[in-house]
Design a protein around this motif. Sequence first.
Motif, PDB file in Angstrom:
ATOM      1  N   ALA A  56      40.637  45.680  47.366  1.00  0.00           N
ATOM      2  CA  ALA A  56      40.967  44.254  47.365  1.00  0.00           C
ATOM      3  C   ALA A  56      40.383  43.559  46.141  1.00  0.00           C
ATOM      4  N   ALA A  57      39.139  43.864  45.805  1.00  0.00           N
ATOM      5  CA  ALA A  57      38.497  43.229  44.655  1.00  0.00           C
ATOM      6  C   ALA A  57      39.182  43.604  43.346  1.00  0.00           C
ATOM      7  N   VAL A  58      39.527  44.865  43.209  1.00  0.00           N
ATOM      8  CA  VAL A  58      40.181  45.324  41.977  1.00  0.00           C
ATOM      9  C   VAL A  58      41.563  44.701  41.833  1.00  0.00           C
ATOM     10  N   THR A  59      42.354  44.729  42.903  1.00  0.00           N
ATOM     11  CA  THR A  59      43.698  44.157  42.797  1.00  0.00           C
ATOM     12  C   THR A  59      43.653  42.651  42.576  1.00  0.00           C
ATOM     13  N   TRP A  60      42.697  41.993  43.220  1.00  0.00           N
ATOM     14  CA  TRP A  60      42.555  40.548  43.050  1.00  0.00           C
ATOM     15  C   TRP A  60      42.210  40.214  41.600  1.00  0.00           C
ATOM     16  N   ARG A  61      41.230  40.909  41.049  1.00  0.00           N
ATOM     17  CA  ARG A  61      40.809  40.642  39.668  1.00  0.00           C
ATOM     18  C   ARG A  61      41.937  40.966  38.696  1.00  0.00           C
ATOM     19  N   PHE A  62      42.641  42.061  38.937  1.00  0.00           N
ATOM     20  CA  PHE A  62      43.751  42.435  38.066  1.00  0.00           C
ATOM     21  C   PHE A  62      44.846  41.377  38.094  1.00  0.00           C
ATOM     22  N   THR A  63      45.212  40.926  39.281  1.00  0.00           N
ATOM     23  CA  THR A  63      46.243  39.895  39.399  1.00  0.00           C
ATOM     24  C   THR A  63      45.813  38.624  38.676  1.00  0.00           C
ATOM     25  N   ARG A  64      44.560  38.216  38.873  1.00  0.00           N
ATOM     26  CA  ARG A  64      44.070  37.012  38.184  1.00  0.00           C
ATOM     27  C   ARG A  64      44.102  37.194  36.670  1.00  0.00           C
ATOM     28  N   HIS A  65      43.899  38.424  36.215  1.00  0.00           N
ATOM     29  CA  HIS A  65      43.890  38.708  34.779  1.00  0.00           C
ATOM     30  C   HIS A  65      45.295  38.702  34.180  1.00  0.00           C
ATOM     31  N   VAL A  66      46.236  39.385  34.837  1.00  0.00           N
ATOM     32  CA  VAL A  66      47.578  39.523  34.256  1.00  0.00           C
ATOM     33  C   VAL A  66      48.538  38.397  34.632  1.00  0.00           C
ATOM     34  N   LEU A  67      48.245  37.679  35.715  1.00  0.00           N
ATOM     35  CA  LEU A  67      49.110  36.571  36.156  1.00  0.00           C
ATOM     36  C   LEU A  67      48.256  35.333  36.447  1.00  0.00           C
ATOM     37  N   PRO A  68      47.535  34.842  35.453  1.00  0.00           N
ATOM     38  CA  PRO A  68      46.583  33.755  35.717  1.00  0.00           C
ATOM     39  C   PRO A  68      47.212  32.471  36.250  1.00  0.00           C
ATOM     40  N   ASP A  69      48.467  32.234  35.971  1.00  0.00           N
ATOM     41  CA  ASP A  69      49.112  30.992  36.419  1.00  0.00           C
ATOM     42  C   ASP A  69      49.789  31.132  37.789  1.00  0.00           C
ATOM     43  N   THR A  70      49.772  32.317  38.351  1.00  0.00           N
ATOM     44  CA  THR A  70      50.459  32.554  39.617  1.00  0.00           C
ATOM     45  C   THR A  70      49.604  32.195  40.817  1.00  0.00           C
ATOM     46  N   ILE A  71      48.321  32.469  40.750  1.00  0.00           N
ATOM     47  CA  ILE A  71      47.409  32.227  41.867  1.00  0.00           C
ATOM     48  C   ILE A  71      46.709  30.885  41.647  1.00  0.00           C
ATOM     49  N   THR A  72      46.918  29.957  42.560  1.00  0.00           N
ATOM     50  CA  THR A  72      46.296  28.643  42.471  1.00  0.00           C
ATOM     51  C   THR A  72      44.797  28.751  42.750  1.00  0.00           C
ATOM     52  N   THR A  73      43.998  28.175  41.876  1.00  0.00           N
ATOM     53  CA  THR A  73      42.562  28.185  42.068  1.00  0.00           C
ATOM     54  C   THR A  73      42.213  27.526  43.392  1.00  0.00           C
ATOM     55  N   GLY A  74      41.389  28.211  44.188  1.00  0.00           N
ATOM     56  CA  GLY A  74      40.948  27.677  45.470  1.00  0.00           C
ATOM     57  C   GLY A  74      41.840  28.035  46.643  1.00  0.00           C
ATOM     58  N   ARG A  75      42.995  28.613  46.403  1.00  0.00           N
ATOM     59  CA  ARG A  75      43.895  28.961  47.505  1.00  0.00           C
ATOM     60  C   ARG A  75      43.354  30.133  48.328  1.00  0.00           C
ATOM     61  N   TYR A  76      42.582  30.992  47.681  1.00  0.00           N
ATOM     62  CA  TYR A  76      42.059  32.188  48.340  1.00  0.00           C
ATOM     63  C   TYR A  76      40.541  32.275  48.161  1.00  0.00           C
ATOM     64  N   PRO A  77      39.791  31.415  48.821  1.00  0.00           N
ATOM     65  CA  PRO A  77      38.339  31.389  48.607  1.00  0.00           C
ATOM     66  C   PRO A  77      37.635  32.679  49.032  1.00  0.00           C
ATOM     67  N   ARG A  78      38.120  33.347  50.071  1.00  0.00           N
ATOM     68  CA  ARG A  78      37.473  34.598  50.510  1.00  0.00           C
ATOM     69  C   ARG A  78      37.682  35.708  49.491  1.00  0.00           C
ATOM     70  N   LEU A  79      38.869  35.785  48.923  1.00  0.00           N
ATOM     71  CA  LEU A  79      39.118  36.790  47.892  1.00  0.00           C
ATOM     72  C   LEU A  79      38.364  36.461  46.611  1.00  0.00           C
ATOM     73  N   ASP A  80      38.255  35.172  46.291  1.00  0.00           N
ATOM     74  CA  ASP A  80      37.433  34.771  45.147  1.00  0.00           C
ATOM     75  C   ASP A  80      35.987  35.204  45.351  1.00  0.00           C
ATOM     76  N   ASP A  81      35.466  34.991  46.559  1.00  0.00           N
ATOM     77  CA  ASP A  81      34.090  35.365  46.865  1.00  0.00           C
ATOM     78  C   ASP A  81      33.911  36.881  46.827  1.00  0.00           C
ATOM     79  N   LEU A  82      34.835  37.593  47.427  1.00  0.00           N
ATOM     80  CA  LEU A  82      34.779  39.050  47.402  1.00  0.00           C
ATOM     81  C   LEU A  82      34.769  39.559  45.961  1.00  0.00           C
ATOM     82  N   SER A  83      35.643  39.029  45.146  1.00  0.00           N
ATOM     83  CA  SER A  83      35.717  39.446  43.748  1.00  0.00           C
ATOM     84  C   SER A  83      34.421  39.125  43.015  1.00  0.00           C
ATOM     85  N   ARG A  84      33.877  37.947  43.244  1.00  0.00           N
ATOM     86  CA  ARG A  84      32.622  37.561  42.585  1.00  0.00           C
ATOM     87  C   ARG A  84      31.507  38.531  42.941  1.00  0.00           C
ATOM     88  N   ARG A  85      31.383  38.872  44.229  1.00  0.00           N
ATOM     89  CA  ARG A  85      30.336  39.799  44.662  1.00  0.00           C
ATOM     90  C   ARG A  85      30.563  41.193  44.096  1.00  0.00           C
TER      91      ARG A  85
END
Length: 98
Positions: A56-85
């Motif tokens: 989940a962390a890898v796919t989340w970070r990859f998606t944020r990297h290659v499609l930065p305008d697709t995922i709205t900031t704050g829409r997925y706080p749990r995935l943001d937290d998981l990725s940060r950790r």
Amino acid sequence: MVYEQNLRPAEEQHQPWLDRVERQLLAAYDLLEAEFAGVTDGWSFGERPMQADITAAVTWRFTRHVLPDTITTGRYPRLDDLSRRAEALSEFVACPIP
């Protein structure tokens, strides 16, 4: 989406297909966000990250990297937290996205 938006000429891009794939991507992340609802300060299955957390962390970070305008900031706080950790772990630090 990456292929369609970045590698195909603009006149050959098919917007209905892009819209459909984006809806699928967001629906998948909606479900994944819900799966991590019970995870507060640890990992999904205990004290250390397991395959579900890593994937989940890898796919989340990859998606944020290659499609930065697709995922709205704050829409997925749990995935943001998981990725940060996960990104703070030495294994992730050793393999940054260029």
